[in-house]
Design a protein around this motif. Structure first.
Motif, PDB file in Angstrom:
ATOM      1  N   GLY A 110       0.792  -1.215   0.000  1.00  0.00           N
ATOM      2  CA  GLY A 110       0.000   0.000   0.000  1.00  0.00           C
ATOM      3  C   GLY A 110       0.826   1.267   0.000  1.00  0.00           C
ATOM      4  O   GLY A 110       0.274   2.372   0.010  1.00  0.00           O
ATOM      5  N   THR A 111       2.164   1.123  -0.006  1.00  0.00           N
ATOM      6  CA  THR A 111       3.042   2.293  -0.100  1.00  0.00           C
ATOM      7  C   THR A 111       2.872   2.932  -1.477  1.00  0.00           C
ATOM      8  O   THR A 111       2.978   2.258  -2.500  1.00  0.00           O
ATOM      9  N   ASP A 112       2.606   4.229  -1.498  1.00  0.00           N
ATOM     10  CA  ASP A 112       2.478   4.949  -2.770  1.00  0.00           C
ATOM     11  C   ASP A 112       3.825   5.433  -3.282  1.00  0.00           C
ATOM     12  O   ASP A 112       4.126   5.303  -4.467  1.00  0.00           O
ATOM     13  N   VAL A 113       4.628   6.014  -2.387  1.00  0.00           N
ATOM     14  CA  VAL A 113       5.943   6.532  -2.751  1.00  0.00           C
ATOM     15  C   VAL A 113       6.979   5.893  -1.839  1.00  0.00           C
ATOM     16  O   VAL A 113       7.022   6.156  -0.633  1.00  0.00           O
ATOM     17  N   LEU A 114       7.810   5.043  -2.421  1.00  0.00           N
ATOM     18  CA  LEU A 114       8.884   4.382  -1.685  1.00  0.00           C
ATOM     19  C   LEU A 114      10.168   5.180  -1.876  1.00  0.00           C
ATOM     20  O   LEU A 114      10.521   5.551  -3.002  1.00  0.00           O
ATOM     21  N   ILE A 115      10.875   5.431  -0.779  1.00  0.00           N
ATOM     22  CA  ILE A 115      12.131   6.170  -0.811  1.00  0.00           C
ATOM     23  C   ILE A 115      13.220   5.282  -0.228  1.00  0.00           C
ATOM     24  O   ILE A 115      13.137   4.868   0.933  1.00  0.00           O
ATOM     25  N   THR A 116      14.220   4.963  -1.029  1.00  0.00           N
ATOM     26  CA  THR A 116      15.391   4.233  -0.553  1.00  0.00           C
ATOM     27  C   THR A 116      16.617   4.990  -1.053  1.00  0.00           C
ATOM     28  O   THR A 116      16.509   5.872  -1.893  1.00  0.00           O
ATOM     29  N   HIS A 117      17.782   4.638  -0.516  1.00  0.00           N
ATOM     30  CA  HIS A 117      18.994   5.262  -1.070  1.00  0.00           C
ATOM     31  C   HIS A 117      19.532   4.423  -2.228  1.00  0.00           C
ATOM     32  O   HIS A 117      19.860   4.944  -3.284  1.00  0.00           O
ATOM     33  N   ILE A 118      19.586   3.140  -2.026  1.00  0.00           N
ATOM     34  CA  ILE A 118      20.095   2.244  -3.064  1.00  0.00           C
ATOM     35  C   ILE A 118      18.982   1.930  -4.067  1.00  0.00           C
ATOM     36  O   ILE A 118      17.805   1.877  -3.699  1.00  0.00           O
ATOM     37  N   PRO A 119      19.326   1.746  -5.341  1.00  0.00           N
ATOM     38  CA  PRO A 119      18.298   1.356  -6.318  1.00  0.00           C
ATOM     39  C   PRO A 119      17.993  -0.139  -6.251  1.00  0.00           C
ATOM     40  O   PRO A 119      18.763  -0.923  -5.676  1.00  0.00           O
ATOM     41  N   PRO A 120      16.887  -0.541  -6.853  1.00  0.00           N
ATOM     42  CA  PRO A 120      16.639  -1.972  -7.024  1.00  0.00           C
ATOM     43  C   PRO A 120      17.543  -2.512  -8.128  1.00  0.00           C
ATOM     44  O   PRO A 120      17.947  -1.769  -9.031  1.00  0.00           O
ATOM     45  N   LEU A 121      17.855  -3.779  -8.048  1.00  0.00           N
ATOM     46  CA  LEU A 121      18.759  -4.396  -9.020  1.00  0.00           C
ATOM     47  C   LEU A 121      18.226  -4.237 -10.438  1.00  0.00           C
ATOM     48  O   LEU A 121      17.060  -4.515 -10.724  1.00  0.00           O
ATOM     49  N   GLY A 122      19.096  -3.734 -11.322  1.00  0.00           N
ATOM     50  CA  GLY A 122      18.769  -3.654 -12.733  1.00  0.00           C
ATOM     51  C   GLY A 122      18.054  -2.403 -13.181  1.00  0.00           C
ATOM     52  O   GLY A 122      17.736  -2.271 -14.361  1.00  0.00           O
ATOM     53  N   ILE A 123      17.804  -1.476 -12.252  1.00  0.00           N
ATOM     54  CA  ILE A 123      17.058  -0.258 -12.607  1.00  0.00           C
ATOM     55  C   ILE A 123      17.890   0.967 -12.234  1.00  0.00           C
ATOM     56  O   ILE A 123      18.074   1.265 -11.045  1.00  0.00           O
ATOM     57  N   LEU A 124      18.413   1.659 -13.237  1.00  0.00           N
ATOM     58  CA  LEU A 124      19.215   2.868 -13.032  1.00  0.00           C
ATOM     59  C   LEU A 124      20.298   2.641 -11.978  1.00  0.00           C
ATOM     60  O   LEU A 124      20.532   3.481 -11.105  1.00  0.00           O
ATOM     61  N   ASP A 125      20.985   1.493 -12.085  1.00  0.00           N
ATOM     62  CA  ASP A 125      21.942   1.091 -11.040  1.00  0.00           C
ATOM     63  C   ASP A 125      23.326   0.718 -11.582  1.00  0.00           C
ATOM     64  O   ASP A 125      24.119   0.099 -10.867  1.00  0.00           O
ATOM     65  N   ILE A 126      23.637   1.075 -12.819  1.00  0.00           N
ATOM     66  CA  ILE A 126      24.899   0.636 -13.428  1.00  0.00           C
ATOM     67  C   ILE A 126      25.984   1.694 -13.263  1.00  0.00           C
ATOM     68  O   ILE A 126      25.773   2.878 -13.511  1.00  0.00           O
ATOM     69  N   ASP A 127      27.173   1.252 -12.854  1.00  0.00           N
ATOM     70  CA  ASP A 127      28.371   2.090 -12.826  1.00  0.00           C
ATOM     71  C   ASP A 127      29.540   1.218 -13.268  1.00  0.00           C
ATOM     72  O   ASP A 127      29.761   0.143 -12.709  1.00  0.00           O
ATOM     73  N   ASP A 128      30.258   1.687 -14.292  1.00  0.00           N
ATOM     74  CA  ASP A 128      31.372   0.925 -14.859  1.00  0.00           C
ATOM     75  C   ASP A 128      30.962  -0.496 -15.249  1.00  0.00           C
ATOM     76  O   ASP A 128      31.718  -1.458 -15.053  1.00  0.00           O
ATOM     77  N   GLY A 129      29.752  -0.611 -15.785  1.00  0.00           N
ATOM     78  CA  GLY A 129      29.285  -1.902 -16.279  1.00  0.00           C
ATOM     79  C   GLY A 129      28.809  -2.862 -15.210  1.00  0.00           C
ATOM     80  O   GLY A 129      28.478  -4.013 -15.520  1.00  0.00           O
TER      81      GLY A 129
END
Length: 198
Positions: free
Chosen positions: A118-137
């Protein structure tokens, strides 16, 4: 409701000018660089004085000085979320910080598991795997968080942490926002994510 999302300001918050208008401002962590109390207090003075109706923040891995802290004395429209939530005008926000201590002892996965349905807006610091989470491949996102998000389907998921992946993407019914406004050590003051909450 219009939401402005910032993340990873790393002590450069005073240099951010011409912030877009919004009803809710959310900072998803790493407002410090070294994690000192002086940095955190400087951020809070800046953040609390910003002219937004509602302001929400969580901690990132550079904000360790607030680990276990009980923050008191904030204005009633400023919300510090630490594995907790707040409802604003019917919209349910929930925030999960990223403290190194929690990651080392496996508590971070437990914190993700406690994110309520039921959370409408989730706020975390780390991204979920595979979503806007790539650095140096390399994917630096969390697989546990990805599993939780795909189970509860929040309307919006806000995060940062990976500086070079700033942006927004919609997958199924969820808008994912990496709000990092810094690249290397230089703030990019035009990189602001603004989202309409319906």
């Amino acid at each position: 409701m219009r939401l402005l999302h910032l993340s990873d300001t790393h002590g450069y918050h005073w240099q951010l000018k011409n912030l877009p208008e919004a009803e809710v401002l959310v900072h998803s962590g790493d407002f410090c660089m070294t994690g000192s109390e002086t940095e955190a207090l400087d951020f809070l003075h800046w953040f609390c004085d910003l002219p937004y109706k509602h302001k929400i923040f969580i901690c990132g891995n550079h904000d360790e000085c607030l680990y276990g802290a009980n923050i008191e004395g904030l204005d009633e429209n400023v919300h510090y979320l630490c594995n907790s939530g707040v409802t604003i005008e019917g919209i349910k926000f929930y925030g999960v910080p990223m403290f190194i201590a929690d990651s080392l002892i496996g508590r971070q996965e437990h914190n993700f598991a406690k994110i309520p349905g039921g959370t409408d807006v989730l706020i975390t610091h780390i991204p979920p795997l595979g979503i806007l989470d790539i650095d140096d491949g390399i994917h630096y996102g969390s697989d546990n968080l990805f599993e939780k998000v795909t189970n509860i389907y929040p309307a919006i998921h806000l995060f940062g942490h990976i500086h070079h992946q700033h942006g927004m993407i919609k997958i199924n019914e969820t808008i994912f926002s990496n709000g990092s406004v810094i690249s290397g050590r230089n703030p990019l003051t035009s990189r602001f994510n603004v989202i309409e909450i319906k």
